[in-house]
Motif scaffolding. Structure first.
Motif, PDB file in Angstrom:
ATOM      1  N   LEU A   1       0.849  -1.183   0.000  1.00  0.00           N
ATOM      2  CA  LEU A   1       0.000   0.000   0.000  1.00  0.00           C
ATOM      3  C   LEU A   1       0.890   1.240   0.000  1.00  0.00           C
ATOM      4  CD1 LEU A   1      -2.610   1.604   0.207  1.00  0.00           C
ATOM      5  CD2 LEU A   1      -2.607   1.205   2.685  1.00  0.00           C
ATOM      6  N   VAL A   2       0.850   1.974  -1.094  1.00  0.00           N
ATOM      7  CA  VAL A   2       1.658   3.185  -1.241  1.00  0.00           C
ATOM      8  C   VAL A   2       0.729   4.326  -1.609  1.00  0.00           C
ATOM      9  CG1 VAL A   2       3.518   4.320  -2.506  1.00  0.00           C
ATOM     10  CG2 VAL A   2       3.687   1.879  -1.952  1.00  0.00           C
ATOM     11  N   CYS A   3       0.878   5.444  -0.901  1.00  0.00           N
ATOM     12  CA  CYS A   3       0.078   6.626  -1.183  1.00  0.00           C
ATOM     13  C   CYS A   3       0.991   7.740  -1.673  1.00  0.00           C
ATOM     14  CB  CYS A   3      -0.678   7.080   0.066  1.00  0.00           C
ATOM     15  SG  CYS A   3      -1.828   8.442  -0.237  1.00  0.00           S
ATOM     16  N   VAL A   4       0.775   8.167  -2.918  1.00  0.00           N
ATOM     17  CA  VAL A   4       1.529   9.281  -3.488  1.00  0.00           C
ATOM     18  C   VAL A   4       0.754  10.557  -3.183  1.00  0.00           C
ATOM     19  CG1 VAL A   4       2.529  10.276  -5.566  1.00  0.00           C
ATOM     20  CG2 VAL A   4       2.386   7.791  -5.316  1.00  0.00           C
ATOM     21  N   THR A   5       1.357  11.454  -2.420  1.00  0.00           N
ATOM     22  CA  THR A   5       0.665  12.661  -2.000  1.00  0.00           C
ATOM     23  C   THR A   5       1.299  13.893  -2.633  1.00  0.00           C
ATOM     24  OG1 THR A   5       2.064  12.933  -0.036  1.00  0.00           O
ATOM     25  CG2 THR A   5       0.065  11.620   0.216  1.00  0.00           C
ATOM     26  N   GLY A   6       0.547  14.969  -2.663  1.00  0.00           N
ATOM     27  CA  GLY A   6       1.047  16.227  -3.202  1.00  0.00           C
ATOM     28  C   GLY A   6      -0.098  17.094  -3.651  1.00  0.00           C
ATOM     29  N   PRO A   7       0.166  18.377  -3.917  1.00  0.00           N
ATOM     30  CA  PRO A   7      -0.901  19.300  -4.311  1.00  0.00           C
ATOM     31  C   PRO A   7      -1.443  18.994  -5.698  1.00  0.00           C
ATOM     32  CG  PRO A   7       1.243  20.343  -4.537  1.00  0.00           C
ATOM     33  CD  PRO A   7       1.486  19.026  -3.856  1.00  0.00           C
ATOM     34  N   GLY A   8      -2.604  19.530  -6.006  1.00  0.00           N
ATOM     35  CA  GLY A   8      -3.171  19.359  -7.326  1.00  0.00           C
ATOM     36  C   GLY A   8      -2.271  19.919  -8.398  1.00  0.00           C
ATOM     37  N   GLY A   9      -2.113  19.177  -9.495  1.00  0.00           N
ATOM     38  CA  GLY A   9      -1.277  19.630 -10.596  1.00  0.00           C
ATOM     39  C   GLY A   9       0.182  19.297 -10.455  1.00  0.00           C
ATOM     40  N   VAL A  10       0.587  18.624  -9.361  1.00  0.00           N
ATOM     41  CA  VAL A  10       2.004  18.335  -9.162  1.00  0.00           C
ATOM     42  C   VAL A  10       2.473  17.142  -9.977  1.00  0.00           C
ATOM     43  CG1 VAL A  10       1.882  16.712  -7.223  1.00  0.00           C
ATOM     44  CG2 VAL A  10       3.745  18.388  -7.329  1.00  0.00           C
ATOM     45  N   GLY A  11       1.508  16.346 -10.520  1.00  0.00           N
ATOM     46  CA  GLY A  11       1.891  15.232 -11.380  1.00  0.00           C
ATOM     47  C   GLY A  11       1.833  13.868 -10.722  1.00  0.00           C
ATOM     48  N   LYS A  12       0.969  13.712  -9.710  1.00  0.00           N
ATOM     49  CA  LYS A  12       0.875  12.410  -9.020  1.00  0.00           C
ATOM     50  C   LYS A  12       0.424  11.327  -9.992  1.00  0.00           C
ATOM     51  CE  LYS A  12      -2.088  14.081  -6.027  1.00  0.00           C
ATOM     52  NZ  LYS A  12      -2.111  15.515  -6.424  1.00  0.00           N
ATOM     53  N   SER A  13      -0.641  11.609 -10.729  1.00  0.00           N
ATOM     54  CA  SER A  13      -1.166  10.603 -11.661  1.00  0.00           C
ATOM     55  C   SER A  13      -0.165  10.305 -12.767  1.00  0.00           C
ATOM     56  CB  SER A  13      -2.490  11.081 -12.256  1.00  0.00           C
ATOM     57  OG  SER A  13      -3.439  11.334 -11.249  1.00  0.00           O
ATOM     58  N   ARG A  14       0.495  11.336 -13.280  1.00  0.00           N
ATOM     59  CA  ARG A  14       1.458  11.130 -14.360  1.00  0.00           C
ATOM     60  C   ARG A  14       2.625  10.284 -13.882  1.00  0.00           C
ATOM     61  NH1 ARG A  14       3.498  13.658 -19.129  1.00  0.00           N
ATOM     62  NH2 ARG A  14       4.926  12.093 -19.966  1.00  0.00           N
ATOM     63  N   LEU A  15       3.100  10.532 -12.657  1.00  0.00           N
ATOM     64  CA  LEU A  15       4.195   9.728 -12.117  1.00  0.00           C
ATOM     65  C   LEU A  15       3.802   8.259 -12.058  1.00  0.00           C
ATOM     66  CD1 LEU A  15       6.970   9.446 -10.656  1.00  0.00           C
ATOM     67  CD2 LEU A  15       5.708   9.801  -8.515  1.00  0.00           C
ATOM     68  N   VAL A  16       2.623   7.975 -11.516  1.00  0.00           N
ATOM     69  CA  VAL A  16       2.169   6.589 -11.401  1.00  0.00           C
ATOM     70  C   VAL A  16       2.003   5.971 -12.788  1.00  0.00           C
ATOM     71  CG1 VAL A  16       0.325   5.087 -10.576  1.00  0.00           C
ATOM     72  CG2 VAL A  16       1.071   7.023  -9.177  1.00  0.00           C
ATOM     73  N   ALA A  17       1.418   6.740 -13.721  1.00  0.00           N
ATOM     74  CA  ALA A  17       1.212   6.216 -15.072  1.00  0.00           C
ATOM     75  C   ALA A  17       2.533   5.853 -15.747  1.00  0.00           C
ATOM     76  CB  ALA A  17       0.455   7.248 -15.915  1.00  0.00           C
ATOM     77  N   GLU A  18       3.566   6.654 -15.525  1.00  0.00           N
ATOM     78  CA  GLU A  18       4.866   6.379 -16.136  1.00  0.00           C
ATOM     79  C   GLU A  18       5.520   5.137 -15.540  1.00  0.00           C
ATOM     80  OE1 GLU A  18       6.516   7.787 -18.626  1.00  0.00           O
ATOM     81  OE2 GLU A  18       4.900   9.198 -19.063  1.00  0.00           O
ATOM     82  N   VAL A  19       5.283   4.897 -14.258  1.00  0.00           N
ATOM     83  CA  VAL A  19       5.940   3.787 -13.561  1.00  0.00           C
ATOM     84  C   VAL A  19       5.191   2.470 -13.759  1.00  0.00           C
ATOM     85  CG1 VAL A  19       6.518   2.920 -11.248  1.00  0.00           C
ATOM     86  CG2 VAL A  19       7.074   5.276 -11.871  1.00  0.00           C
ATOM     87  N   LEU A  20       3.905   2.549 -14.049  1.00  0.00           N
ATOM     88  CA  LEU A  20       3.076   1.332 -14.093  1.00  0.00           C
ATOM     89  C   LEU A  20       3.600   0.236 -15.025  1.00  0.00           C
ATOM     90  CD1 LEU A  20      -0.648   2.518 -13.846  1.00  0.00           C
ATOM     91  CD2 LEU A  20       0.661   1.161 -12.198  1.00  0.00           C
ATOM     92  N   PRO A  21       4.004   0.525 -16.257  1.00  0.00           N
ATOM     93  CA  PRO A  21       4.473  -0.580 -17.119  1.00  0.00           C
ATOM     94  C   PRO A  21       5.625  -1.369 -16.499  1.00  0.00           C
ATOM     95  CG  PRO A  21       4.074   1.401 -18.425  1.00  0.00           C
ATOM     96  CD  PRO A  21       3.977   1.814 -16.998  1.00  0.00           C
ATOM     97  N   GLU A  22       6.625  -0.681 -15.963  1.00  0.00           N
ATOM     98  CA  GLU A  22       7.741  -1.378 -15.335  1.00  0.00           C
ATOM     99  C   GLU A  22       7.306  -2.090 -14.063  1.00  0.00           C
ATOM    100  OE1 GLU A  22      11.538  -2.851 -14.405  1.00  0.00           O
ATOM    101  OE2 GLU A  22      10.566  -2.234 -16.267  1.00  0.00           O
ATOM    102  N   LEU A  23       6.401  -1.466 -13.322  1.00  0.00           N
ATOM    103  CA  LEU A  23       5.895  -2.073 -12.104  1.00  0.00           C
ATOM    104  C   LEU A  23       5.141  -3.361 -12.415  1.00  0.00           C
ATOM    105  CD1 LEU A  23       5.912  -1.420  -9.084  1.00  0.00           C
ATOM    106  CD2 LEU A  23       3.784  -0.165  -9.415  1.00  0.00           C
ATOM    107  N   SER A  24       4.327  -3.318 -13.454  1.00  0.00           N
ATOM    108  CA  SER A  24       3.582  -4.513 -13.870  1.00  0.00           C
ATOM    109  C   SER A  24       4.532  -5.623 -14.286  1.00  0.00           C
ATOM    110  CB  SER A  24       2.637  -4.151 -15.019  1.00  0.00           C
ATOM    111  OG  SER A  24       1.945  -5.278 -15.478  1.00  0.00           O
ATOM    112  N   ARG A  25       5.617  -5.241 -14.974  1.00  0.00           N
ATOM    113  CA  ARG A  25       6.587  -6.256 -15.407  1.00  0.00           C
ATOM    114  C   ARG A  25       7.290  -6.873 -14.216  1.00  0.00           C
ATOM    115  NH1 ARG A  25      11.678  -7.141 -16.079  1.00  0.00           N
ATOM    116  NH2 ARG A  25      12.286  -5.148 -15.181  1.00  0.00           N
ATOM    117  N   ARG A  26       7.726  -6.052 -13.260  1.00  0.00           N
ATOM    118  CA  ARG A  26       8.474  -6.566 -12.118  1.00  0.00           C
ATOM    119  C   ARG A  26       7.623  -7.470 -11.235  1.00  0.00           C
ATOM    120  NH1 ARG A  26      12.488  -1.985  -9.494  1.00  0.00           N
ATOM    121  NH2 ARG A  26      13.521  -1.343 -11.432  1.00  0.00           N
ATOM    122  N   LEU A  27       6.389  -7.082 -11.010  1.00  0.00           N
ATOM    123  CA  LEU A  27       5.530  -7.844 -10.108  1.00  0.00           C
ATOM    124  C   LEU A  27       4.733  -8.928 -10.826  1.00  0.00           C
ATOM    125  CD1 LEU A  27       4.132  -4.953  -7.869  1.00  0.00           C
ATOM    126  CD2 LEU A  27       5.832  -6.668  -7.241  1.00  0.00           C
ATOM    127  N   ALA A  28       4.830  -8.957 -12.164  1.00  0.00           N
ATOM    128  CA  ALA A  28       4.088  -9.934 -12.972  1.00  0.00           C
ATOM    129  C   ALA A  28       2.603  -9.872 -12.652  1.00  0.00           C
ATOM    130  CB  ALA A  28       4.626 -11.351 -12.739  1.00  0.00           C
TER     131      ALA A  28
END
Length: 969
Positions: free
Chosen positions: A292-319
């Protein structure tokens, strides 16, 4: 003399106390009568029922008189005011906490709503109430047997829960001692074995954990001929690799359902991701190491974009596959519904339970995005998911953390900006400047980065506090009017050192103010769409009908984002832009959005019965979230008529199943008190009846269907009402009634060709199941002819499916060919429901023809789809067919486990027709080969396992059987 309050204990032998002293209850009959009253309290028990409980078949000559004598003795022992007599019989009148069972259940309930430390204390208090097996002296008597089993199961469940809390609190040895008691009591309880292996590992006793697994493996092999579950085998591998799980339950098999595609905006972006290299690595490590990881920060700081960029590699690592739930637009009470809708779990009256069950048997990375508006509800959802779904990794984005003890927090700050004293060559290397300049140069490649331009850009980055979204919008403006002009206007409206939210709002406001009046009005209208929109949608809501040129300008201003779609280009607004534009919406915007939904659903409903059916169902998938939102808004705005149009139109697409949100609002409209006068009342009620059928609420479905039929005026309305009633009859196993209703549908005048297909195909299915093969063939042929006339691909798939089912009775090979074609057509026409039932029939054809490899291969996709949609009756049918396949490949033990589990699970449909005799003969043959004792022990295990674990074992057996089949010469 007034007696002190009475307390009764049944968690052990029967015990009665008053003022702390034990009251002697002499005589088995007196004690049995009291136990009977306790079990049914506070409800009355008739004298006849008490007599049967006390004397069984050996009733006295005057049973009622004998009962009165016992009640007289009971009142003398525990008080006149406690034992009451009324017209319905005898009952106990006691405070709610006078019986230890009530105190136990209340303590356990409270423990589930408190932090681990408090929950452990409460559970300790609850478990200390037990003095032995519940109703121990009556457990073999009919009156107490069911309640004793229920309470003993509760004891084991909360012993497991207490052990899980011990692990969370770092007390592995305490967890081991508790779990050892549970597995000693119930040696086949695999969940407890998995917890015990985890606890032993966490206590540093790896060898003991592995020995325990081997002992269990030997026991299961000798007693049942079965292997440990995939869950336990996966856990053994982890322990062997010293990857001791940090959660409180065993891992689950990863070969599980794939979630739907990522939503718009979460696909890989085409632009550069700048300035977040360290944060990307930190997020990868955090999610890989924790759950369980919570990415926090103000609106517009790029929380969703950060997660979206990491997801493909994360999916590969965790299968693991990924599912993203966007919660920015969810209302406080809609979190569970939104998650269920995203996972496409189908219609359900309890979305939380459906999601928990699905995730509990799923390997997944679940992203909950934009939770700040529903933070408390998200927290209450996440906690049980984390506890019960050990192979689900949760990634949350929110402006504030959830404040759960198990949560890892990754704060995301703004991008560093250049210092005023930095020279140009250093200033352009800072992350904020790199982002700003890269976005501006995409639109204006020839930008000359002279010293003054760099200075102005650096000042702008500082004014905007390095907030990524603000920088991107400012870059779009600067590419048009120049860096200095934008910097000067921002400087006039944004104070240095202002909040990030203020900076973002300022730059969004500036982008909005730069628009012409018509474009501003268009943007505010487009903000109504949460699921994206097409050009024709924009044209329909545009204030002045100039959507095409206005939309082009909004895209150029980066206020509207294009999305590549399979059907046609679509568009969306980023959250902050949508929120700001909504503030400026005119008074006509809500009603315009409702009318759009009503008109759009009109069009899709008409297209769904003709050659445009494939496109119509695909658009329904894309727009159903907005259709649901519009219907809900229309209800709140007093336009139930528009809401009825929307849900009635969607419901008329009978081979398309709505998601959770649209299904829920459909039920609301169907039961709405203002609906009777609405012009669309009949179709709306028929749609609600179909949703009720999907939920398994058959009484409600019949009530709504009959109401729809009474209100029906047109042929289409009668068709929809009768269809809902006939489908409900099929689900209820009333085939004769279903056939009569479908005959009535087929006899309607002026019935469209698409509806003729439904009537004849459904009649063919009902008749062939009843053994009337000749009549079924006639109706299947009529359905095929009507399907050709309709030109609707889903109807062609339905007619082919009916023909395949009829052919199964005479030519299995030909049936398989027809069913394959039906599945192909259903897939390409977005008729998911037809695709599923067709594959069930195809699986049966492959099993009957002995084509085990093809059957096993097909079953993987089929079971995944059925579990995700929550179609447990279909899943049980599939698993029963697989039991036949398992007997062909020598897995008799698994086949017996499946068939025994299907007998006891309430969600499994009853067998009918020829299936009754076929499966009886199959089990008789299996019992002869397995031996009666082993078969009975397997059946006992089947009754203990949840249906998700049965499904997990079936999947494992499918994989193992496929490998075995491939290895054969």
């Amino acid at each position: 003399m007034v007696m002190a309050p009475v307390e009764i204990g049944v968690l052990g032998s029967l015990e009665v106390r008053s003022a702390g002293a034990v009251i002697e209850m002499r005589g088995a009959r007196l004690r049995t009568a009291l136990a009977t009253l306790v079990i049914h309290a506070p409800h009355p028990v008739s004298a006849d029922a008490i007599a049967t409980a006390v004397w069984g078949e050996n009733l006295p000559a005057r049973p009622h008189g004998a009962v009165q004598t016992i009640m007289f003795r009971l009142r003398a022992a525990i008080g006149e005011s406690v034992v009451r007599t009324g017209p319905a019989g005898y009952n106990l009148e006691l405070p709610a906490d006078a019986v230890d069972v009530a105190r136990f259940e209340e303590l356990c309930r409270r423990a589930g709503t408190t932090p681990p430390q408090q929950g452990a204390v409460l559970l300790d208090s609850a478990l200390e109430l037990w003095r032995g097996p519940a109703y121990s002296e009556f457990a073999d008597m009919d009156v107490a047997r069911a309640e004793a089993v229920r309470l003993d199961e509760l004891w084991m469940h909360f012993m497991e829960r207490r052990a899980m809390l011990a692990l969370e609190l770092g007390d592995a040895d305490g967890a081991v001692s508790r779990l050892q008691r549970v597995v000693d009591e119930q040696p086949l309880r695999e969940h407890a074995h998995g917890l015990l292996m985890t606890a032993l590992s966490r206590a540093g006793r790896t060898a003991d954990a592995l020995d325990h697994f081997q002992t269990l493996r030997q026991h299961l092999a000798q007693e049942l001929g079965l292997d440990p579950s995939p869950t336990l085998r996966d856990l053994q591998v982890q322990i062997l690799g010293h990857a001791v799980p940090q959660h409180t339950g065993p891992a689950l098999q990863p070969s599980l359902p794939r979630p739907p595609h990522l939503p718009p905006g979460w696909q890989p972006a085409g632009d550069l991701f700048i300035g977040r290299e360290d944060e990307s690595l930190a997020l990868l490590r955090a999610v890989t190491d924790g759950r369980l990881v919570c990415v926090t920060g103000p609106g517009g700081v790029g929380k969703s974009r950060l997660v979206a960029e990491v997801l493909p590699e994360l999916s590969r690592r965790l299968a693991r596959p990924v599912a993203v739930v966007e919660l920015a637009d969810a209302a406080p009470g809609e979190v569970d519904e939104t998650v269920a809708a995203t996972l496409r779990l189908g219609a359900t009256s309890d979305p939380r339970a459906a999601v928990i069950e699905y995730l509990g048997a799923t390997s997944l990375i679940l992203v909950l995005d934009g939770c700040e508006g529903v933070r408390e509800q998200t927290r209450s959802f996440v906690e049980p998911v984390w506890r019960t779904a050990p192979r689900v990794h949760l990634v949350v984005t929110s402006r504030r953390r959830l404040e759960l003890e198990v949560e890892q927090v990754l704060p995301l700050g703004t991008l560093p900006s250049p210092c005023p004293a930095d020279p140009p060559d250093r200033a352009v290397t800072t992350p904020a400047m790199r982002l700003f300049l890269e976005r501006m140069r995409r639109l204006r490649p020839a930008t000359d980065l002279t010293g003054p331009v760099v200075d102005d850009a650096g000042e702008m980055c500082r004014l905007l506090d390095g907030l990524p979204l603000a920088l991107e919008l400012a870059a779009t403006q600067a590419a048009t009017v120049g860096v200095r002009a934008v910097r000067e206007e921002l400087a006039a409206g944004v104070q240095l050192g202002g909040s990030e939210a203020g900076s973002l709002r300022a730059v969004v406001a500036r982008s909005y103010d730069l628009l012409e009046g018509g474009d501003r009005a268009l943007l505010s209208r487009l903000a109504s769409f949460s699921a994206g929109f097409g050009l024709d949608d924009a044209e329909q809501v545009a204030p002045e009908g100039q959507a095409r040129s206005g939309l082009s300008r909004l895209v150029h201003a980066s206020l509207v984002t294009p999305i590549e779609g399979e059907i046609a280009p679509r568009f969306r607004l980023l959250g902050p832009v949508r929120a700001y534009a909504s503030e400026w919406a005119d008074a006509d915007t809500p009603a315009t959005f409702w009318r759009w939904a009503a008109d759009r659903s009109d069009m899709l409903s008409e297209q769904a019965v003709g050659p445009g059916a494939t496109t119509a169902l695909a658009l329904l998938d894309l727009t159903q979230a907005d259709l649901a939102a519009a219907a809900a808004g229309a209800i709140s705005g007093g336009r139930v008529d528009l809401a009825a149009r929307i849900v009635g139109n969607a419901g008329s697409c009978v081979h398309w199943v709505p998601g959770t949100a649209l299904a829920e609002v459909t039920i609301q409209v169907g039961d709405h008190p203002d609906l009777p006068g609405a012009e669309e009342a009949s179709r709306a009620r028929a749609a609600a009846a179909m949703v009720a059928v999907e939920r398994g609420e058959l009484d409600r479905a019949e009530r709504l269907g009959l109401s729809a039929l009474r209100a029906a005026v047109t042929t289409q309305e009668r068709y929809l009402a009768l269809t809902s009633l006939s489908v409900a009859a099929v689900y209820a196993g009333e085939r004769g009634k279903a056939a009569r209703l479908w005959q009535e549908v087929a006899s309607l005048d002026d019935l469209s060709a698409a509806y003729v297909v439904d009537a004849h195909a459904a009649l063919a299915l009902v008749l062939v199941a009843s053994g009337a093969t000749a009549d079924a063939e006639l109706h299947a042929a009529a359905a095929s002819r009507a399907a050709e006339r309709s030109g609707a691909a889903p109807r062609l798939a339905f007619a082919l499916y009916a023909s395949g089912e009829v052919l199964l009775t005479s030519d299995v090979e030909a049936a398989a060919d027809v069913l394959r074609e039906a599945a192909r057509v259903a897939d390409t026409s977005h008729a998911e429901q037809i695709a599923t039932v067709t594959r069930v029939a195809l699986l049966s054809a492959l099993a009957r023809s002995g084509r085990t490899a093809d059957a096993l291969d097909l079953s993987r996709t089929l079971l995944d789809l059925q579990q995700r949609r929550g179609h447990w009756p279909q899943a049980w049918t599939t698993m029963r067919i697989l039991a036949e396949v398992f007997t062909l490949v020598g897995r008799l033990e698994t086949a017996e486990l499946v068939l025994a589990a299907a007998e006891s699970d309430e969600s499994a449909p009853n067998l009918a027709g020829a299936d009754v005799d076929r499966y009886r003969q199959l089990r008789t043959k299996m019992h002869q080969e397995l031996g009666t004792d082993r078969a009975h022990r397997i059946a006992a295990l089947a009754r203990l396992l949840p249906r998700t674990q049965i499904l997990d074992r079936v999947r494992s057996a499918v994989v193992a059987s496929s490998t075995q089949d491939a290895d054969l010469p």
